[in-house]
Design an enzyme around this catalytic site. Structure first.
Site, mmCIF file in Angstrom:
data_model
loop_
_atom_site.group_PDB
_atom_site.id
_atom_site.type_symbol
_atom_site.label_atom_id
_atom_site.label_comp_id
_atom_site.label_asym_id
_atom_site.label_seq_id
_atom_site.Cartn_x
_atom_site.Cartn_y
_atom_site.Cartn_z
ATOM 1 N N HIS A 1 0.831 -1.205 0.000
ATOM 2 C CA HIS A 1 0.000 0.000 0.000
ATOM 3 C C HIS A 1 0.866 1.257 0.000
ATOM 4 C CE1 HIS A 1 -2.729 -2.974 2.085
ATOM 5 N NE2 HIS A 1 -3.513 -2.543 1.121
ATOM 6 N N LYS B 1 3.201 -9.323 -0.796
ATOM 7 C CA LYS B 1 2.661 -8.727 0.425
ATOM 8 C C LYS B 1 1.138 -8.682 0.350
ATOM 9 C CE LYS B 1 6.613 -5.948 1.923
ATOM 10 N NZ LYS B 1 6.720 -6.422 3.308
#
Length: 279
Positions: free
Chosen positions: A37, A184
């Site tokens: 992110h 991830k």
């Protein structure tokens, strides 16, 4: 950096920025932010004057018996990451702010959302398109940023924006991986130590498939067979799908030609993980 759960406050802030002639980027997330992110926020900060990060676990993209109630949440850690990355505003609404009790309007793409994850999660992309279109209406960004790990989602959002003539540029950003190769994901936290080790079969298969293509292999059945063999050798792994499709239409292809997506979803224990590469 500010944080608000109010649609009205987000719109007021964006209008003020627009009066100043500033550009606005949006990074839609479901929170529990990680380096993947952060890479989206970092790029958005580079390319826009102001960046809004939405932090909202969207209930309508979860199917029956999926992990809505257990999906990881940590708004305090999210705030620290966003502030360090240079975001200007976090939009962190409650479900009641986004959906009226009698909410009954949805946005849905056909065909591009039907395969891959759409086979086993038939209502998922309807929920994604609906919430993203709402976020686009609330924030009215110039650009919006999505990770390539969710490759089908990225294709679906691009199709929605094209078909509905939304004046927003969609930016896809590379997959961010752990040091050992695992993509991830917020769901990685579900994995036990043994499952975490087993999950490496996903990236191992991805890297092998990429190498096959680099070495000249073009037939999908040959590439996919070897990738599946790698995954099936792990006792804790159960394949949902491993497929080769056109990267834009998500239609099955038989050989590497044009822009091609090789994508997988694999259960490690009870945790469903995804990974992919694009040729």
């Amino acid at each position: 950096m500010e944080i608000t759960g109010s649609i009205k406050e987000v719109r007021a802030q964006v209008k003020e920025w627009r009066k100043q002639g500033l550009t606005v980027g949006l990074v839609p997330t479901m929170g529990y932010l990680h380096e993947g992110h952060k890479s989206l926020i970092d790029r958005a900060v580079l390319e826009n004057d102001k960046v809004v990060v939405s932090d909202f676990v969207n209930p309508i993209q979860f199917g029956v018996n999926e992990d809505l109630s257990t999906y990881p949440r940590d708004i305090e850690a999210d705030k620290k990451l966003c502030e360090a990355a240079g975001a200007a505003l976090i939009f962190h609404p409650e479900p009641e702010e986004m959906y009226a009790p009698d909410f009954s309007t949805y946005v849905e793409t056909e065909h591009v959302s039907a395969g891959l994850c759409g086979k086993t999660r038939p209502t998922h992309f309807r929920g994604v398109c609906t919430v993203v279109s709402k976020l686009f209406n609330i924030v009215a960004p110039d650009k919006a940023y999505f990770g390539q790990k969710d490759a089908q989602q990225l294709a679906v959002i691009r199709r929605m924006v094209r078909d509905l003539n939304m004046d927003i540029e969609i930016i896809g950003c590379p997959i961010i991986r752990e040091a050992d190769g695992l993509a991830k994901s917020s769901r990685n936290t579900y994995l036990s130590p043994e499952e975490r080790k087993a999950a490496l079969v996903l990236s191992k298969a991805i890297f092998h498939g990429e190498e096959m293509v680099k070495n000249g292999e073009k037939k999908s059945d040959v590439i996919l067979t070897e990738m599946k063999q790698i995954i099936e050798a792990e006792p804790l792994a159960k394949i949902d799908y491993v497929e080769m499709v056109d990267a834009d239409s998500i239609e099955t292809v038989e050989e590497v030609k044009g822009r091609v997506l090789v994508a997988m979803a694999v259960y490690i224990g009870k945790t469903r993980l995804i990974d992919n590469f694009i040729v």
